[in-house]
Design a protein around this motif. Structure first.
Motif, PDB file in Angstrom:
ATOM      1  N   CYS A 166       2.067  24.436   9.721  1.00  0.00           N
ATOM      2  CA  CYS A 166       2.155  23.485  10.716  1.00  0.00           C
ATOM      3  C   CYS A 166       3.582  23.501  11.440  1.00  0.00           C
ATOM      4  O   CYS A 166       3.153  23.203  12.589  1.00  0.00           O
ATOM      5  CB  CYS A 166       1.279  22.477   9.790  1.00  0.00           C
ATOM      6  N   CYS A 190      -2.281  22.138   7.469  1.00  0.00           N
ATOM      7  CA  CYS A 190      -1.278  22.321   6.497  1.00  0.00           C
ATOM      8  C   CYS A 190      -1.492  22.632   5.228  1.00  0.00           C
ATOM      9  O   CYS A 190      -2.632  22.158   4.745  1.00  0.00           O
ATOM     10  CB  CYS A 190      -0.457  21.097   6.736  1.00  0.00           C
ATOM     11  N   MET A 213       4.014  18.240   2.592  1.00  0.00           N
ATOM     12  CA  MET A 213       4.378  16.818   2.288  1.00  0.00           C
ATOM     13  C   MET A 213       3.888  15.463   1.599  1.00  0.00           C
ATOM     14  O   MET A 213       5.274  14.783   1.259  1.00  0.00           O
ATOM     15  CB  MET A 213       4.924  16.762   4.282  1.00  0.00           C
ATOM     16  N   HIS A 214       2.762  15.684   1.784  1.00  0.00           N
ATOM     17  CA  HIS A 214       2.088  14.232   1.100  1.00  0.00           C
ATOM     18  C   HIS A 214       2.182  14.564  -0.225  1.00  0.00           C
ATOM     19  O   HIS A 214       2.850  13.991  -0.656  1.00  0.00           O
ATOM     20  CB  HIS A 214       0.340  14.500   1.504  1.00  0.00           C
ATOM     21  N   TYR A 215       2.366  15.490  -0.932  1.00  0.00           N
ATOM     22  CA  TYR A 215       2.287  16.076  -2.627  1.00  0.00           C
ATOM     23  C   TYR A 215       3.975  15.818  -2.632  1.00  0.00           C
ATOM     24  O   TYR A 215       3.550  14.623  -3.510  1.00  0.00           O
ATOM     25  CB  TYR A 215       2.237  17.580  -2.654  1.00  0.00           C
ATOM     26  N   ASN A 216       4.593  16.251  -1.827  1.00  0.00           N
ATOM     27  CA  ASN A 216       6.274  15.642  -2.390  1.00  0.00           C
ATOM     28  C   ASN A 216       6.950  14.297  -2.641  1.00  0.00           C
ATOM     29  O   ASN A 216       7.318  13.573  -2.765  1.00  0.00           O
ATOM     30  CB  ASN A 216       6.680  17.024  -1.652  1.00  0.00           C
ATOM     31  N   SER A 217       6.130  13.755  -1.430  1.00  0.00           N
ATOM     32  CA  SER A 217       6.131  12.309  -0.958  1.00  0.00           C
ATOM     33  C   SER A 217       5.512  11.110  -1.664  1.00  0.00           C
ATOM     34  O   SER A 217       5.879  10.302  -1.662  1.00  0.00           O
ATOM     35  CB  SER A 217       6.584  11.877   0.284  1.00  0.00           C
ATOM     36  N   GLY A 218       4.988  11.862  -3.067  1.00  0.00           N
ATOM     37  CA  GLY A 218       4.053  10.546  -3.797  1.00  0.00           C
ATOM     38  C   GLY A 218       2.363  10.345  -3.263  1.00  0.00           C
ATOM     39  O   GLY A 218       1.834   9.791  -4.362  1.00  0.00           O
ATOM     40  N   TYR A 219       2.107  11.463  -1.921  1.00  0.00           N
ATOM     41  CA  TYR A 219       0.864  10.956  -1.201  1.00  0.00           C
ATOM     42  C   TYR A 219      -0.468  11.857  -2.078  1.00  0.00           C
ATOM     43  O   TYR A 219      -0.978  13.060  -1.222  1.00  0.00           O
ATOM     44  CB  TYR A 219       0.424  10.936   0.347  1.00  0.00           C
ATOM     45  N   GLN A 220      -0.509  11.930  -3.448  1.00  0.00           N
ATOM     46  CA  GLN A 220      -0.251  13.053  -4.057  1.00  0.00           C
ATOM     47  C   GLN A 220      -2.840  13.185  -3.570  1.00  0.00           C
ATOM     48  O   GLN A 220      -3.094  14.143  -3.336  1.00  0.00           O
ATOM     49  CB  GLN A 220      -0.997  13.022  -5.745  1.00  0.00           C
ATOM     50  N   GLU A 224      -4.054  12.066  -1.018  1.00  0.00           N
ATOM     51  CA  GLU A 224      -4.017  12.348   0.004  1.00  0.00           C
ATOM     52  C   GLU A 224      -3.652  13.792   0.409  1.00  0.00           C
ATOM     53  O   GLU A 224      -4.960  14.194   1.468  1.00  0.00           O
ATOM     54  CB  GLU A 224      -3.453  11.652   0.682  1.00  0.00           C
ATOM     55  N   MET A 273      -6.273  18.862   2.170  1.00  0.00           N
ATOM     56  CA  MET A 273      -5.695  19.743   2.545  1.00  0.00           C
ATOM     57  C   MET A 273      -5.134  20.930   1.532  1.00  0.00           C
ATOM     58  O   MET A 273      -5.553  22.093   2.469  1.00  0.00           O
ATOM     59  CB  MET A 273      -3.721  19.509   3.001  1.00  0.00           C
ATOM     60  N   GLY A 331      14.958  19.078   1.648  1.00  0.00           N
ATOM     61  CA  GLY A 331      14.263  18.045   0.974  1.00  0.00           C
ATOM     62  C   GLY A 331      12.847  17.325   1.384  1.00  0.00           C
ATOM     63  O   GLY A 331      12.514  16.799   0.966  1.00  0.00           O
ATOM     64  N   THR A 384      11.463  14.648   3.270  1.00  0.00           N
ATOM     65  CA  THR A 384      11.526  13.811   3.444  1.00  0.00           C
ATOM     66  C   THR A 384      12.371  12.592   2.767  1.00  0.00           C
ATOM     67  O   THR A 384      12.878  11.629   3.329  1.00  0.00           O
ATOM     68  CB  THR A 384      10.009  11.888   3.540  1.00  0.00           C
ATOM     69  N   PHE A 385      13.907  13.486   2.168  1.00  0.00           N
ATOM     70  CA  PHE A 385      14.403  13.446   0.835  1.00  0.00           C
ATOM     71  C   PHE A 385      15.444  13.354   2.817  1.00  0.00           C
ATOM     72  O   PHE A 385      16.215  12.305   2.418  1.00  0.00           O
ATOM     73  CB  PHE A 385      14.932  14.751   0.692  1.00  0.00           C
TER      74      PHE A 385
END
Lengths: 261, 497
Positions: free
Chosen positions: A9, A41, A45-52, A54, A58, A177, A179-180
């Motif tokens: 994406c 996508c 981004m979702h997985y690594n930010s904790g929105y697993q 969600e 995808m 990283g 959203t880091f």
């Protein structure tokens, strides 16, 4: 070979030149390419930010889109490592046995560009010509998750006219990283400033990488500081030849560099 | 200033968020210089001594496997340890939490009428706040490890697992000693002179204080042996001179057999101080013959949240940690912020996964995000703890917790993540968003880039320009190419300013 492109994406939206370079390169090497329009996508981004939770739709969507592909090739080491390393974990976490089976079948056919060229096709010399001083940033995900080793360097060394210089402290993270960079902006900036100093020490004209996400971060800093060093994706260098450059991202970047200086 | 701004520890309540504490540390240029220099030096040395080992990967795998097996049968091995310790004349005490452990230790000290104790550097006793608890009972605890002594005299918190005073320069230490130790007016900042001054101070304590307190590096279930590794030899003085020895051991420090030590005594020194062998490795198996060591040995077995961590299949890896601090020395985040930003006795990557599990993610929710996920920590961990995996696992818990509350669900992050998830799940919505972005960005694009973004994204544009949505996305270009005759070469297109 019939190659399905996973452009990601991020590249689709912000760096289409990288995708076009891949098309030019793979077609030049005699492969047919396809771009399944349904792709979106990988969910990293979702997985690594904790929105697993969600990220799960995808993951399912990706598998659906590429299920029947012979091989999937992508210009992002980071997104490929998501598919290869994390998808199985997602399927297991949410107890989806069908998804687990499909991921197990698909993941081994998903490749990062340089690994695909070097390990799968056994090609190192892609007939590229790029008469510039270049340094290569090995991204953390490509190095420590995908273990791409020196595949990009082997490809770059065969590029005619190139002056390849080693990047000091190459094993250190640039501070992007995902959203880091937003959540811990100050720490990310501290890491970036060290990385930029290393890039400038090489006196390279181009800072290349196998991932545009790190390049967006490093390049954004290089641009803000008016350093004149251009970020460039590996695919764009490999797409350049002596008889008329397919140019795409590269010529544009050079033109912009001239404009900025 | 970073150091005064550090809140007290340990904490079971929300502490300052990592990103805020990090900002304070990052502003301290001396700290950043000291940290950068020290971690780079240790990192280089570690790589060298690890590369000497042909079987390093096999050792790592063994280190991981032994701990893994021990944790799966922890109950069995703990009971075996208790029996072994009793057999060799020691006494085991069980402590459910910090308060429990502190009460047991204070009670033992007081039962001997003692008002002073000497201590061997121990993270576990830092974790339970033992020194403070003893002070409240009128008992003075003297740290005997040089760096730990410096931290204690400065009334600070450690910023590194192994090198607590890593953030301090020699000049700072000289000033501190001059201020707090007797007879040090003419002290120079030569490391030898500084060490000698500390030694003079400590010698008096070793010879007069009746009780010693230690942590435990490894507790051997089979033999009841306690193992303590150190670099200075002051710990060995504590183990041999005082009449009473009290060791506080987190239950995860257990290993089943004497033979297992072989693995860890190779892994630990190379990973931590980059030494081939530990300078002082002391074993303590119950009581020595009269006059040849302490007359009493107590082992306090501490849970303090560890069995709760054990219940988490992914998170429990954190309990395999042997406290070598290799992950700290390679972590690009730790290297720049120092340890205080983590608000924990366990800083760096291991702290980022251990602390939230010990105190609850609701109290340390910023720590799992204190990483760029570069994976260097996993690469160097001698017992192969997959730290990035646990970080992501804990991030998931943080988000779930947030989503439990109405306000949490309304937070901008949650709203935008939910929205994006919907967008990304169908190609039609996704393509529409690209078009929308291209239209919307017209307000902010200047000279081909975006140099200022609003709100929480402002951190990004503070030092970086942003590339805008392309005039023609890849999928639009592809669709056009499919419609028309495929061109030999793609058209020229500006993708980067």
């Amino acid at each position: 070979m019939h190659v399905s492109l996973f452009i990601t994406c991020f590249n689709d939206t912000l760096f289409p030149g990288t995708g076009k370079a891949m098309v030019a390169l793979l077609e030049r090497l005699g492969h047919t390419v396809a771009f399944p329009m349904g792709q979106t996508c990988c969910g990293q981004m979702h997985y690594n930010s904790g929105y697993q939770r969600e990220a799960l739709p995808m993951v399912r969507h990706f598998v659906e889109v590429f299920r029947d592909a012979e091989v999937v090739v992508s210009p992002s080491a980071s997104c490929v490592s998501m598919v290869q390393e994390v998808y199985a974990r997602v399927a297991e976490e949410f107890g989806d046995e069908t998804l687990r089976r499909e991921v197990a079948a698909l993941a081994p056919r998903v490749f990062e560009l340089s690994m695909f060229l070097v390990n799968e096709l056994g090609v190192e010399d892609v007939g590229a010509y790029f008469p510039h001083r270049v340094t290569f940033h090995t991204t953390c995900h490509s190095m420590r998750m995908l273990h791409i080793g020196d595949a990009p360097q082997r490809l770059l060394r065969k590029v005619r006219g190139i002056d390849l210089v080693e990047l000091p402290k190459a094993d250190e993270c640039c501070g992007f990283g995902g959203t880091f960079a937003v959540k811990n902006a100050d720490t990310s900036i501290a890491m970036l400033s060290d990385k930029i100093r290393c890039v400038l020490d090489t006196r390279a004209e181009y800072c290349a990488s196998a991932d545009n996400s790190c390049l967006m971060h490093i390049g954004g800093g290089l641009h803000r500081q008016r350093t004149g060093v251009n970020p460039i994706h590996l695919a764009e260098i490999l797409a350049c030849t002596e008889e008329g450059m397919p140019a795409v991202g590269v010529a544009a970047a050079t033109a912009a560099a001239e404009r900025n200086s | 200033m970073s150091r005064e701004g550090v809140p007290p520890l340990p904490t079971k309540r929300p502490a300052m968020a990592f990103e805020d504490a990090a900002r304070l540390s990052l502003g301290d240029t001396q700290l950043r210089f000291n940290m950068g220099k020290a971690t780079t030096t240790i990192r280089g040395k570690r790589t060298k001594v690890v590369d000497e080992m042909p079987d390093w990967e096999a050792l790592r795998e063994a280190g991981r496997a032994i701990k893994d097996r021990t944790l799966r049968h922890l109950d069995k091995y703990l009971i075996q340890l208790e029996e072994s310790v009793a057999r060799v004349g020691g006494k085991v005490h069980w402590a459910a939490d910090a308060e429990d452990a502190n009460r047991i230790v204070a009670g033992l000290v007081k039962s001997h009428g003692a008002r002073e104790v000497v201590k061997i550097k121990s993270l576990t006793t830092d974790e339970i706040g033992l020194n403070e608890a003893l002070a409240r009972e009128g008992i003075a605890a003297y740290e005997t490890d040089l760096a730990e002594l410096i931290i204690q005299l400065a009334d600070e918190r450690s910023s590194h697992i192994l090198v607590p005073a890593i953030h301090k320069s020699r000049a700072e230490i000289r000033e501190l000693f001059r201020r707090t130790l007797e007879g040090t007016e003419g002290l120079s900042d030569d490391p030898k002179a500084l060490a000698a001054a500390a030694r003079t101070h400590l010698r008096k304590k070793f010879l007069t204080v009746p009780v010693a307190i230690s942590g435990v590096n490894f507790g051997v279930a089979e033999t009841g042996t306690v193992c303590i590794v150190e670099s200075e030899g002051n710990g060995r003085m504590c183990l041999t001179l005082p009449k009473v020895l009290i060791s506080v051991m987190g239950v995860e420090k257990l290993i089943p057999t004497w033979r297992d030590l072989e693995v860890y005594l190779q892994l630990l020194p190379r990973s931590s101080t980059a030494e081939r062998m530990n300078p002082y490795t002391s074993f303590w198996t119950g009581l020595a013959p009269p006059g040849d060591g302490p007359d009493e040995f107590h082992l306090v077995l501490l849970d303090d949240g560890r069995t709760k961590v054990l219940a988490d299949r992914i998170g429990r890896q954190a309990l395999q940690c042997i406290r070598c601090s290799a992950c700290l020395n390679v972590c690009p985040v730790y290297q720049r912020t120092g340890g205080h930003a983590y608000n924990s006795v366990y800083p760096g990557p291991i702290g980022a996964i251990l602390t939230p599990q010990l105190v609850g993610v609701e109290n340390a929710g910023s720590l799992p995000y204190a990483s760029s996920l570069c994976g260097y920590c996993y690469e160097v961990c001698p017992v192969k703890i997959n730290i990035p995996e646990v970080l992501l696992h804990l991030r998931g818990q943080v988000v779930r917790k947030k989503q439990e509350s109405f306000l949490g669900r309304l937070s901008p992050e949650n709203v935008s993540m939910q929205g994006l998830a919907k967008v990304f799940s169908t190609p039609r919505r996704y393509a529409a968003m690209q078009k929308l972005g291209r239209l919307g960005q017209k307000l902010v694009v200047k000279n081909g880039v975006i140099d200022r973004l609003p709100g929480s994204l402002g951190g990004w544009t503070a030092v970086r320009d942003v590339y805008p949505v392309a005039q023609q996305t890849f999928r639009e270009w592809w669709a056009e190419r499919e419609r028309t005759v495929k061109p030999k070469l793609p058209p020229r297109e500006e993708t980067r300013p």
